[in-house]
Write an enzyme that holds these catalytic residues in place. Structure first.
Site, PDB file in Angstrom:
ATOM      1  N   ASP A  82       0.902  -0.860  -0.157  1.00  0.00           N
ATOM      2  CA  ASP A  82       0.227  -0.251  -0.036  1.00  0.00           C
ATOM      3  C   ASP A  82       0.292   1.414  -0.146  1.00  0.00           C
ATOM      4  OD1 ASP A  82      -2.785  -0.242   0.181  1.00  0.00           O
ATOM      5  OD2 ASP A  82      -2.416   2.413   1.245  1.00  0.00           O
ATOM      6  N   HIS A 114      -3.307   5.822   4.204  1.00  0.00           N
ATOM      7  CA  HIS A 114      -3.975   4.549   4.359  1.00  0.00           C
ATOM      8  C   HIS A 114      -3.386   3.298   4.881  1.00  0.00           C
ATOM      9  CE1 HIS A 114      -5.816   2.417   0.779  1.00  0.00           C
ATOM     10  NE2 HIS A 114      -7.002   2.872   0.741  1.00  0.00           N
ATOM     11  N   ASN A 207     -15.207   1.022  -4.747  1.00  0.00           N
ATOM     12  CA  ASN A 207     -16.124   1.908  -4.495  1.00  0.00           C
ATOM     13  C   ASN A 207     -16.504   2.161  -5.163  1.00  0.00           C
ATOM     14  OD1 ASN A 207     -15.154   1.101  -1.268  1.00  0.00           O
ATOM     15  ND2 ASN A 207     -13.076   2.730  -2.536  1.00  0.00           N
ATOM     16  N   VAL A 222      -8.126 -14.782  -6.088  1.00  0.00           N
ATOM     17  CA  VAL A 222      -7.842 -13.898  -5.256  1.00  0.00           C
ATOM     18  C   VAL A 222      -8.929 -13.971  -4.051  1.00  0.00           C
ATOM     19  CG1 VAL A 222      -8.056 -11.336  -4.800  1.00  0.00           C
ATOM     20  CG2 VAL A 222      -6.259 -12.287  -6.188  1.00  0.00           C
ATOM     21  N   SER A 271     -11.269  -0.535   0.886  1.00  0.00           N
ATOM     22  CA  SER A 271      -9.920  -0.198   1.283  1.00  0.00           C
ATOM     23  C   SER A 271      -9.802  -0.549   2.552  1.00  0.00           C
ATOM     24  CB  SER A 271      -9.573   0.985   1.033  1.00  0.00           C
ATOM     25  OG  SER A 271      -8.904   1.402   0.178  1.00  0.00           O
TER      26      SER A 271
END
Length: 462
Positions: A82, A114, A207, A222, A271
């Site tokens: 990230d 984040h 989102n 995944v 997230s």
């Protein structure tokens, strides 16, 4: 050469709502509630700290009950690929590791809020009387910074994923989406190499509020994660659809701030739903250390709570960490004719009939849906429930033509059939009668039965 350069440019969007939805505040230790459960940590914001209420996501996913089973293991490593993590936050000191050359390294130029928020959800230190607490209290958190703020290059992200896998990550959590309808071949290769190395890759679904597939969450193998609100309906911003494997809390979450605040913040976005699932996965790995990535993923999905939206009537699964730790992945018991139950593998012993004298006629055992209970059947038609198995009735007050020889459960675990040696069938709970051989003359007696996967039929074996 121009094409290669274009592929390495970032088409990545972080999947939180916006920095404006991260509200900073210092913790207030005077608001610590008295918590009676021994599993509840003493971190003040776990019980609610001004100006925030009690974080809702812990109860929603069964965290306190899960902590009664395990708080996690330092043998498990979660890689956060990230924006980087503020390892100087007081609630992350000693929890963050880095590998030289793995990612872009530490930064003072770009925001790490984040990644720090993600790290807090996973593993903010427990029982240190500071701010809040993460879901896993012991896992190692590997910081792999691959972005400069909200921007990054696919080549850097791919290299970070590969590096995390090579250096022993058990779980990699990805909280970004790639633009476009197909996954970059560079990222696909990196994810495939990580999966081949035995890593569970978890990714936020996005989102945009629509049902379209987003990558890397939609990539093969995944574990894709969308966000739910406190009502447990899908968050208005969350990407949705049947392609998403699991939903988790992602709105109004409390976690750690970075930089000057060194306190807590509110945030929302898929997230932040993804790392909640990643921490749940690490608890499963701690509970079942021999599980591989596929087994961890399957355990999380199959034990999740099925929820029907009050808004759209859509059906989806919500993370349930308590059940992921409680329900055995493989359950198997043996029973003797005297009613002694022997638990094998991950199965637990929930009781048996050995304390009841003169029993010599136990003929079958069958588990309920969760594997946290079972029924014992006797030749006279008596059925006894143990653990979480429900008492659905039996034949103990009836006179049978032939003895009961076996039983089988329905797929829902809310019913069962008893079969007699002449093929007579007796249904209980939601089990439906589909025929029998009770009126037929058989060459050999019935000795066994099995339900079809749908529960709309069964086989009898002579």
């Amino acid at each position: 050469m121009r094409i290669k350069a274009a592929l390495s440019l970032v088409v990545i969007t972080l999947t939180c709502i916006s920095p404006g939805h991260l509200l900073a505040a210092e913790t207030n230790t005077q608001d610590l509630a008295e918590l009676s459960a021994i599993s509840n940590p003493n971190d003040p914001c776990f019980g609610g700290c001004a100006p925030y209420g009690v974080p809702w996501h812990f109860e929603a996913i069964g965290a306190p009950e899960a902590w009664e089973i395990t708080n996690g293991s330092s043998d498990v490593t979660i890689a956060v690929v990230d924006t980087g993590i503020d390892d100087q936050h007081p609630d992350l000191v000693g929890r963050i590791t880095r590998i030289p050359g793995c990612g872009l390294g530490q930064t003072n130029q770009y925001s790490t809020s984040h990644g720090t928020f993600i790290a807090g959800l996973i593993g903010a230190s427990a029982n240190n009387s500071l701010s809040t607490v993460g879901l896993d209290w012991n896992a190692q958190i590997l910081d792999v910074r691959v972005m400069n703020g909200s921007n990054g290059r696919t080549s850097d992200i791919a290299a970070g994923i590969k590096c995390a896998a090579v250096h022993g990550a058990d779980i990699i959590t990805l909280s970004f989406v790639q633009q476009g309808s197909q996954l970059s071949p560079v990222l696909q290769q990196a994810i495939s190499e990580a999966q081949d190395a035995g890593v569970l890759v978890i990714a936020a679904a996005g989102n945009d509020g629509y049902e379209r597939q987003r990558f890397p969450a939609a990539a093969e193998g995944v574990l894709s994660v969308g966000a739910v609100a406190q009502s447990l309906d899908i968050a208005s911003f969350s990407t949705r659809g049947s392609w998403i494997d699991l939903m988790a809390p992602g709105e109004g979450l409390l976690s750690l701030g970075a930089g000057q605040s060194n306190g807590v913040r509110l945030g929302q976005g898929s997230s932040f739903a993804a790392p909640v699932v990643a921490a749940g996965a690490s608890l499963v790995k701690a509970r079942f250390p021999y599980f591989d990535a596929t087994q961890i993923s399957n355990q999380l999905v199959r034990t999740a709570k099925t929820h029907i939206s009050q808004v759209s009537s859509s059906q989806y699964r919500i993370l349930d960490v308590e059940q992921a730790l409680k329900q055995p992945y493989r359950s198997h018991w043996q029973v003797t004719e005297t009613g002694q139950v022997i638990a094998l593998g991950e199965s637990e012993h929930f009781g048996d009939l050995t304390t009841r004298p003169l029993i010599r006629n136990v003929t079958a055992i069958a588990a309920n849906l969760t594997g946290l209970g079972y029924w014992l059947a006797q030749t006279n038609g008596a059925v006894t429930a143990f653990g979480e198995a429900r008492d659905l009735g039996d034949l103990s007050t009836m006179t049978l033509n032939k003895p009961i020889v076996d039983m089988a459960t329905t797929p829902s675990g809310n019913g069962y059939w008893l079969v007699a040696s002449d093929g007579g069938i007796f249904s209980f709970g939601d089990a439906q009668f589909h025929g029998s051989t009770g009126a037929m003359t058989l060459n050999k007696p019935i000795v066994d039965m099995a339900s079809t996967p749908s529960g709309n039929g069964y086989w009898l074996v002579a």
